[in-house]
Design a protein around this motif. Structure first.
Motif, PDB file in Angstrom:
ATOM      1  N   PHE A 162       0.823  -1.207   0.000  1.00  0.00           N
ATOM      2  CA  PHE A 162       0.000   0.000   0.000  1.00  0.00           C
ATOM      3  C   PHE A 162       0.859   1.260   0.000  1.00  0.00           C
ATOM      4  O   PHE A 162       0.488   2.273  -0.600  1.00  0.00           O
ATOM      5  N   VAL A 163       2.022   1.205   0.665  1.00  0.00           N
ATOM      6  CA  VAL A 163       2.924   2.357   0.655  1.00  0.00           C
ATOM      7  C   VAL A 163       3.453   2.614  -0.757  1.00  0.00           C
ATOM      8  O   VAL A 163       3.554   3.759  -1.192  1.00  0.00           O
ATOM      9  N   CYS A 164       3.770   1.546  -1.483  1.00  0.00           N
ATOM     10  CA  CYS A 164       4.308   1.684  -2.840  1.00  0.00           C
ATOM     11  C   CYS A 164       3.286   2.263  -3.809  1.00  0.00           C
ATOM     12  O   CYS A 164       3.655   2.773  -4.873  1.00  0.00           O
ATOM     13  N   ASN A 165       2.006   2.184  -3.466  1.00  0.00           N
ATOM     14  CA  ASN A 165       0.955   2.692  -4.352  1.00  0.00           C
ATOM     15  C   ASN A 165       0.443   4.071  -3.950  1.00  0.00           C
ATOM     16  O   ASN A 165      -0.552   4.547  -4.501  1.00  0.00           O
ATOM     17  N   LEU A 166       1.126   4.721  -3.019  1.00  0.00           N
ATOM     18  CA  LEU A 166       0.749   6.083  -2.652  1.00  0.00           C
ATOM     19  C   LEU A 166       1.091   7.055  -3.770  1.00  0.00           C
ATOM     20  O   LEU A 166       2.091   6.885  -4.478  1.00  0.00           O
ATOM     21  N   LYS A 167       0.282   8.091  -3.930  1.00  0.00           N
ATOM     22  CA  LYS A 167       0.524   9.142  -4.915  1.00  0.00           C
ATOM     23  C   LYS A 167       0.968  10.411  -4.199  1.00  0.00           C
ATOM     24  O   LYS A 167       0.326  10.838  -3.240  1.00  0.00           O
ATOM     25  N   GLU A 180       8.903   6.888   7.401  1.00  0.00           N
ATOM     26  CA  GLU A 180       7.976   6.106   8.204  1.00  0.00           C
ATOM     27  C   GLU A 180       6.621   6.135   7.520  1.00  0.00           C
ATOM     28  O   GLU A 180       6.228   7.145   6.937  1.00  0.00           O
ATOM     29  N   ALA A 181       5.900   5.025   7.571  1.00  0.00           N
ATOM     30  CA  ALA A 181       4.637   4.906   6.846  1.00  0.00           C
ATOM     31  C   ALA A 181       3.647   6.046   7.142  1.00  0.00           C
ATOM     32  O   ALA A 181       3.081   6.622   6.207  1.00  0.00           O
ATOM     33  N   PRO A 182       3.403   6.410   8.420  1.00  0.00           N
ATOM     34  CA  PRO A 182       2.465   7.510   8.674  1.00  0.00           C
ATOM     35  C   PRO A 182       2.890   8.831   8.024  1.00  0.00           C
ATOM     36  O   PRO A 182       2.041   9.598   7.562  1.00  0.00           O
ATOM     37  N   SER A 183       4.200   9.095   7.972  1.00  0.00           N
ATOM     38  CA  SER A 183       4.685  10.329   7.342  1.00  0.00           C
ATOM     39  C   SER A 183       4.419  10.321   5.843  1.00  0.00           C
ATOM     40  O   SER A 183       4.058  11.350   5.258  1.00  0.00           O
ATOM     41  N   LEU A 184       4.595   9.168   5.209  1.00  0.00           N
ATOM     42  CA  LEU A 184       4.318   9.061   3.778  1.00  0.00           C
ATOM     43  C   LEU A 184       2.825   9.148   3.503  1.00  0.00           C
ATOM     44  O   LEU A 184       2.408   9.700   2.487  1.00  0.00           O
ATOM     45  N   HIS A 185       2.022   8.625   4.403  1.00  0.00           N
ATOM     46  CA  HIS A 185       0.569   8.750   4.253  1.00  0.00           C
ATOM     47  C   HIS A 185       0.153  10.221   4.309  1.00  0.00           C
ATOM     48  O   HIS A 185      -0.693  10.666   3.522  1.00  0.00           O
ATOM     49  N   GLN A 186       0.732  10.970   5.222  1.00  0.00           N
ATOM     50  CA  GLN A 186       0.421  12.394   5.324  1.00  0.00           C
ATOM     51  C   GLN A 186       0.883  13.157   4.085  1.00  0.00           C
ATOM     52  O   GLN A 186       0.282  14.153   3.705  1.00  0.00           O
ATOM     53  N   LEU A 187       1.942  12.674   3.459  1.00  0.00           N
ATOM     54  CA  LEU A 187       2.504  13.340   2.288  1.00  0.00           C
ATOM     55  C   LEU A 187       1.688  13.065   1.027  1.00  0.00           C
ATOM     56  O   LEU A 187       1.721  13.841   0.073  1.00  0.00           O
ATOM     57  N   SER A 188       0.953  11.967   1.012  1.00  0.00           N
ATOM     58  CA  SER A 188       0.232  11.549  -0.183  1.00  0.00           C
ATOM     59  C   SER A 188      -0.909  12.510  -0.512  1.00  0.00           C
ATOM     60  O   SER A 188      -1.564  13.046   0.377  1.00  0.00           O
ATOM     61  N   GLY A 190      -3.303  11.449  -2.731  1.00  0.00           N
ATOM     62  CA  GLY A 190      -4.416  10.611  -3.145  1.00  0.00           C
ATOM     63  C   GLY A 190      -5.321  10.256  -1.983  1.00  0.00           C
ATOM     64  O   GLY A 190      -5.131  10.694  -0.844  1.00  0.00           O
ATOM     65  N   ASP A 191      -6.319   9.452  -2.267  1.00  0.00           N
ATOM     66  CA  ASP A 191      -7.245   8.989  -1.240  1.00  0.00           C
ATOM     67  C   ASP A 191      -6.562   7.882  -0.446  1.00  0.00           C
ATOM     68  O   ASP A 191      -6.268   6.801  -0.976  1.00  0.00           O
TER      69      ASP A 191
END
Length: 308
Positions: A162-167, A180-188, A190-191
């Protein structure tokens, strides 16, 4: 470098702990000292256990695996952070960032499961001492450690998909000192609703299974210890070190991954992440050695052998 999706992102910028140049040298010296202490403490613990025949039992077998995990855990983060401080580059390649996230999750999830098995070992030792050698034999312990690594790797592989598919849509600045995964989620851009749900559910299941095993073990240990007033302290003393490590590990993990995410949590996240990725691997061998006379004897014997 600036891209519309994750496939064309070449590198990320890690802002680190601070942008104050006056603190860079101090931070470098501090974290280098902590890292070297972590390596020395965990390596010494592994060597002491391996070279002392009196420590060749399941409890210490799990312990040296925990020390090895702590070495890997901190080595994923600290060397790159030190390089960024020295050279002021503050960048990490996209591939390097993904690998850092993967191995960070891999080691953390493996340690989570391993701590559960360590609690179960104490349960069998205190509650079923007559069957301890049969239940916690070399083969079963090796299988449990292998299961910890396999489960940690499998869950990390699932999470990293799921991390590799972040936009990222051109947003490449990470307000953190490592990927860290949460930081990349905040950076994305996309939905990420599904990603957050998967991370929350997956993390909750892993923590719940391991935590239930730990709670089951220590509840039964407590019930047995109450019935053994003459041996109460001696029996419980073998569990105190593990309880301290479990409290630190699960406390920070639950705080980081089991709470809602807000935009103003970057500073708090950095402090908590710094605590459990840099300082916890350093104090773990100290916790086990300071409260364990057998480990102290093994370390003393190892020191005397080096002086001979």
């Amino acid at each position: 470098m600036i891209a519309k999706n994750q496939s064309t992102v070449i590198e990320f910028i890690l802002l680190g702990l601070t942008d104050n140049p006056n603190l860079q040298l101090w931070l470098f010296q501090l974290f280098l000292l902590v890292y070297m202490t972590t390596l020395a403490g965990n390596i010494l613990l592994i060597v002491a256990v391996r070279t002392d025949n009196h420590l060749h039992n399941p409890m210490y077998f799990f312990l040296i695996n925990l020390s090895f995990l702590d070495i890997c855990y901190t080595s994923i983060i600290v060397p790159k952070m030190l390089l960024n401080i020295v050279f002021s580059t503050k960048t990490i390649l996209y591939t390097g960032c993904i690998l850092q996230v993967y191995f960070y999750l891999f080691m953390g999830e493996t340690e989570c499961i391993l701590l559960g098995f360590m609690a179960y070992d104490r349960y069998v030792s205190i509650c079923n001492p007559l069957h301890y050698n049969a239940i916690m034999n070399r083969v079963s312990c090796t299988r449990r450690v292998g299961l910890s690594w396999m489960a940690g790797g499998s869950i990390a592989t699932f999470d990293i998909y799921f991390v590799c598919n972040l936009k990222f849509c051109g947003h490449i600045t990470i307000n953190h000192f490592f990927c860290e995964a949460p930081s990349l989620h905040q950076l994305s851009c996309g939905d990420i609703f599904v990603d957050n749900i998967v991370t929350l559910v997956g993390g909750s299941i892993l923590l719940l299974i391991s935590l239930c095993l730990i709670l089951f073990s220590y509840i039964n240990i407590s019930l047995v210890i109450v019935k053994l007033p003459s041996r109460r302290y001696k029996a419980f003393s073998t569990c105190i070190s593990h309880l301290i490590v479990v409290t630190i590990f699960y406390g920070t993990a639950i705080f980081m991954y089991m709470r809602p995410r807000y935009s103003d949590t970057e500073v708090t996240d950095k402090m908590v992440s710094m605590f459990y990725t840099i300082f916890t691997p350093m104090v773990n061998p100290l916790i086990y050695s300071l409260r364990n006379k057998d480990v102290q004897k093994a370390l003393g014997h190892l020191g005397r052998c080096k002086l001979c």
